[in-house]
Write an enzyme that holds these catalytic residues in place. Structure first.
Site, short mmCIF file in Angstrom:
data_model
loop_
_atom_site.label_atom_id
_atom_site.label_comp_id
_atom_site.label_asym_id
_atom_site.label_seq_id
_atom_site.Cartn_x
_atom_site.Cartn_y
_atom_site.Cartn_z
N SER A 570 0.97 -1.19 -0.26
CA SER A 570 0.34 -0.07 0.27
C SER A 570 0.76 1.26 0.49
O SER A 570 1.78 1.29 -1.11
CB SER A 570 -1.04 -0.01 1.40
OG SER A 570 -2.35 0.91 1.34
N ASP A 655 -9.44 -3.54 -5.92
CA ASP A 655 -9.28 -2.87 -4.07
C ASP A 655 -9.93 -1.00 -4.56
O ASP A 655 -9.69 -1.10 -5.68
CB ASP A 655 -7.32 -2.67 -4.50
CG ASP A 655 -7.00 -2.23 -3.23
OD1 ASP A 655 -7.39 -1.49 -2.46
OD2 ASP A 655 -5.38 -2.26 -2.92
N HIS A 690 -8.01 -4.93 -1.29
CA HIS A 690 -6.74 -4.50 -1.40
C HIS A 690 -6.55 -5.25 0.24
O HIS A 690 -4.50 -5.48 0.05
CB HIS A 690 -7.27 -2.76 0.08
CG HIS A 690 -5.96 -1.86 -0.27
ND1 HIS A 690 -5.21 -1.77 -0.06
CD2 HIS A 690 -5.18 -1.91 1.44
CE1 HIS A 690 -4.23 -1.06 -0.22
NE2 HIS A 690 -4.42 -1.20 0.59
#
Length: 720
Positions: A570, A655, A690
């Site tokens: 991320s 995501d 995600h």
């Protein structure tokens, strides 16, 4: 368009490999697109077209599938290693395990897993003589579920679905009704449903498009929830639903007009108030209403830029954690129950420039505070008589924090402890007598902590700041500069990467790899200033710290110069992208999971989910100063004609936090400009978001894959 598809299909056709021919990496056509900033700056983005908000564009899907096929072909020879790693990782998981039960409103709540199943069972048992956390764990261990009431069997809910997650569940105050939020896509758009716990009936009431945050009112019929914007996914409205009434008639309670704020709801410690909290990176505001009659919400203190606070109510007063009045590391203040202004706040636990106040929990006779100093966590107990006590730790690098303390009417404090060598452990401490008892240590079959060593070292960054680093390795390791190193970091949002036990990492340690966590600026391990010095116009410190840690560890003999792996996900994937551009020669291989790599283009587009909330983290590129600074480090914009390390890049098609097209574009550009010969693999989970695939074991398949890739690139022998 048809001709473009034919061209793309030709470009991305993977030839059948011959015995002496390596698989050919996919290529993808360029379609120049100009991205313009409001003040007139322009950039050409050749792969902008890979963005498809609906995830249906045939050419885009074909490219992702071609990349997956290429990854399959490249990883085929490592499949035996991947399988061994997977078996090792899941072999350290007790399959029929359960959590430590906690008591709330006369029931003991816990989750448990059944052998061979991917999802938890959420359950509870009625309190009574001889019923406590240890007794329930013993019953669960023995397979005795006769006294158990199942709240949710997620295995049943997830049956037939590629993805499923329960975000939150909440039992009504009278213990009879259950509300829960489920997501079957992975985009963090949840649907709330209801169940009668006495009869098992699932009510027809269904509330879609919400965050996983629910709160009951005292009437046991009214549920408060947070509605998301369907495009940006921002939490924008609080509504209340009355069971049995049409969802379309749900009453709007509050709407947040500033799209830089996140929103959440809750109940106070004493359960007297329902709260609505909103917060941005630099500001907070809380509203409260009586849970017995929550019709009108009162602002506790109006929002003010650069003033953050969170509050809880117990003992007839508000207790507030805040950075107001220059309390950079936060302090505790109190206020009367009807407070509406900061003028009513009274200092209680003063600010300490050397101690970062992170969390607190209110009890009848004491308060527990989670804090940081010297890069480590501590738990401090503040007694009503003014005396204080610290909970002790036994290792040089560890993680300690408050555990689930559902009820304030107790003299027992629960806290969690772990380190890079010690599995997660839950303790209870009697704050009156000092007695401590271990409720549980996470079982890790086949693991012997005495065979591993953890230490804390400090590295001086190029600007003279000392960076803490947590290390773990197998006993017998020698610092002779020949080992392989796997270095991890995050470094954003003030999120601290504390040194906790990581079961899969043991497979690296057993093969002689040193594992390091670099506690770089942008996190909050060293206090609030640590965070402030790694964001906005100081973001470059984050990248410098990571590289400087690598170079120092190599210089000190923890690793060979050509045997360093790096990983981040991320915002940590942004770290990987920036470091790959700025210091590619320092790394043999990198793993970037769901990486935020197209910083400028994303931050220029407020329609992309969650973008506007991030302006105070990264800057608003509509302002030229921030645009130019972000452009200097944005990984996608700075890919250059140079040799890059081997890379494993992962993403999820659904995501909602880092859109799939960011890593897709990044990889496409890397393939254009990389002058080296190291492999670049790009793996897209076509049914995940995600956090990757759902389920307890499926994600370890993914981890085993990139572990195998990393070990192969580092030249690590497979035999543990």
């Amino acid at each position: 368009m048809k001709s473009s598809l034919l061209l793309l299909a030709t470009l991305m056709t993977l030839p059948t490999p011959h015995a002496d021919a390596a698989p050919t990496p996919p290529d993808v056509e360029r379609r120049p697109h100009v991205v313009e900033a409001p003040f007139g700056a322009k950039r050409t983005d050749d792969y902008y077209w890979l963005r498809d908000d609906d995830r249906k564009d045939e050419a885009m899907v074909a490219y992702l599938q071609a990349e997956n096929a290429y990854a399959d072909a490249q990883m085929a020879r490592l499949k035996p290693l991947q399988d061994r790693l997977y078996e090792e990782i899941v072999g350290r998981i007790k399959q029929d395990d359960s959590s430590v039960p906690f008591r709330d409103h006369g029931w003991w709540y816990y989750s448990r897993y059944e052998a061979g199943k991917d999802y938890p069972v959420y359950a509870r048992r009625k309190d009574g003589p001889g019923v406590d956390a240890i007794a329930i764990q013993a019953a669960n261990e023995a397979g005795d579920f006769a006294a158990e009431q199942v709240l949710l069997d997620v295995n049943v809910l997830a049956a037939g679905k590629d993805y499923f997650s329960v975000g939150e569940y909440e039992v009504s105050p009278d213990n009879t009704l259950l509300a829960w939020a489920g997501d079957d896509v992975g985009r963090r758009q949840y649907t709330i449903r209801f169940r009668n716990l006495a009869t098992g009936e699932v009510y027809p009431d269904t509330i879609p498009g919400v965050s996983p945050n629910v709160v009951w009112a005292d009437d046991n019929r009214t549920l408060f929830y947070v509605e998301n914007d369907p495009e940006t996914l921002l939490t924008v409205r609080v509504k209340k639903h009355v069971l049995g009434t049409p969802v379309e008639q749900d009453v709007l309670v509050y709407e947040e007009e500033d799209d830089s704020f996140y929103m959440g709801i809750g109940r106070t410690r004493d359960e007297k108030f329902i709260t609505i909290g909103v917060e941005s990176t630099v500001s907070s505001e809380l509203r409260y209403a009586p849970a017995s009659d929550p019709r009108e919400f009162t602002v506790l203190a109006p929002r003010q830029r650069d003033v953050e606070y969170d509050a809880d109510h117990h003992g007839g007063r508000w207790v507030i954690r805040t950075n107001a009045d220059g309390a950079t590391n936060f302090k505790l203040v109190t206020a009367p129950s009807d407070a509406t202004s900061r003028r009513q706040w009274q200092d209680w636990l003063p600010h300490d420039p050397e101690v970062f106040l992170e969390e607190y929990e209110l009890f009848d006779g004491f308060t527990a505070v989670g804090e940081r100093s010297g890069g480590l966590e501590r738990v401090r107990i503040l007694r009503a008589d003014g005396s204080q006590q610290y909970v002790s730790a036994d290792e040089p690098a560890y993680s300690m924090g408050l555990s689930v303390n559902a009820e304030p009417h107790t003299q027992w404090l629960r806290y969690g402890y772990t380190s890079l060598t010690t599995p997660a452990t839950t303790y209870e401490l009697n704050v009156l007598t000092g007695e401590r008892r271990q409720l549980k240590q996470q079982p890790v079959p086949g693991y012997n902590p005495s065979q591993y060593v953890t230490e804390r070292v400090w590295v001086e960054a190029r600007d003279g700041v000392r960076i803490p680093v947590s290390l773990v390795y197998r006993k017998g390791f020698t610092k002779d500069g020949t080992a392989a190193l796997f270095q991890y970091a995050y470094g954003s949002y003030g999120i601290s990467m504390d040194p906790g036990f990581n079961g899969p990492v043991v497979s690296l340690l057993d093969r002689g790899v040193v594992y390091a966590i670099a506690h770089i600026r942008g996190g909050q391990e060293m206090g609030r200033k640590w965070y402030e010095d790694g964001k906005l116009l100081k973001k470059q410190n984050t990248f410098n710290d990571f590289v400087d840690v690598t170079r120092a560890l190599v210089a000190q003999g923890y690793a060979a110069p050509g045997r360093v792996a790096a990983m981040g996900g991320s915002a940590g994937g942004l770290l990987m992208g920036a470091v790959a551009n700025q210091a590619p020669q320092d790394y043999k291989v990198m793993v970037a999971q769901v990486p935020f790599v197209d910083v400028v283009t994303t931050m220029l587009d407020p329609s992309i989910p969650l973008t506007t909330n991030e302006y105070d983290e990264w800057g608003n590129p509509e302002q030229q100063e921030y645009y130019e600074y972000m452009l200097k480090y944005s990984p996608y914009d700075n890919v250059a004609a140079q040799a890059y390390p081997a890379m494993f890049v992962g993403t999820g098609l659904w995501d909602s936090q880092v859109q799939y097209w960011e890593p897709a574009k990044w990889v496409a550009k890397l393939r254009d400009l990389d002058t080296g010969s190291a492999p670049i693999l790009f793996r897209t989970n076509m049914d995940a978001g995600h956090g990757g695939k759902s389920g307890r074991f499926r994600r370890f398949r993914e981890q085993a894959e990139y572990y195998a890739f990393v070990l192969d690139q580092l030249g690590v022998a497979d035999a543990p």
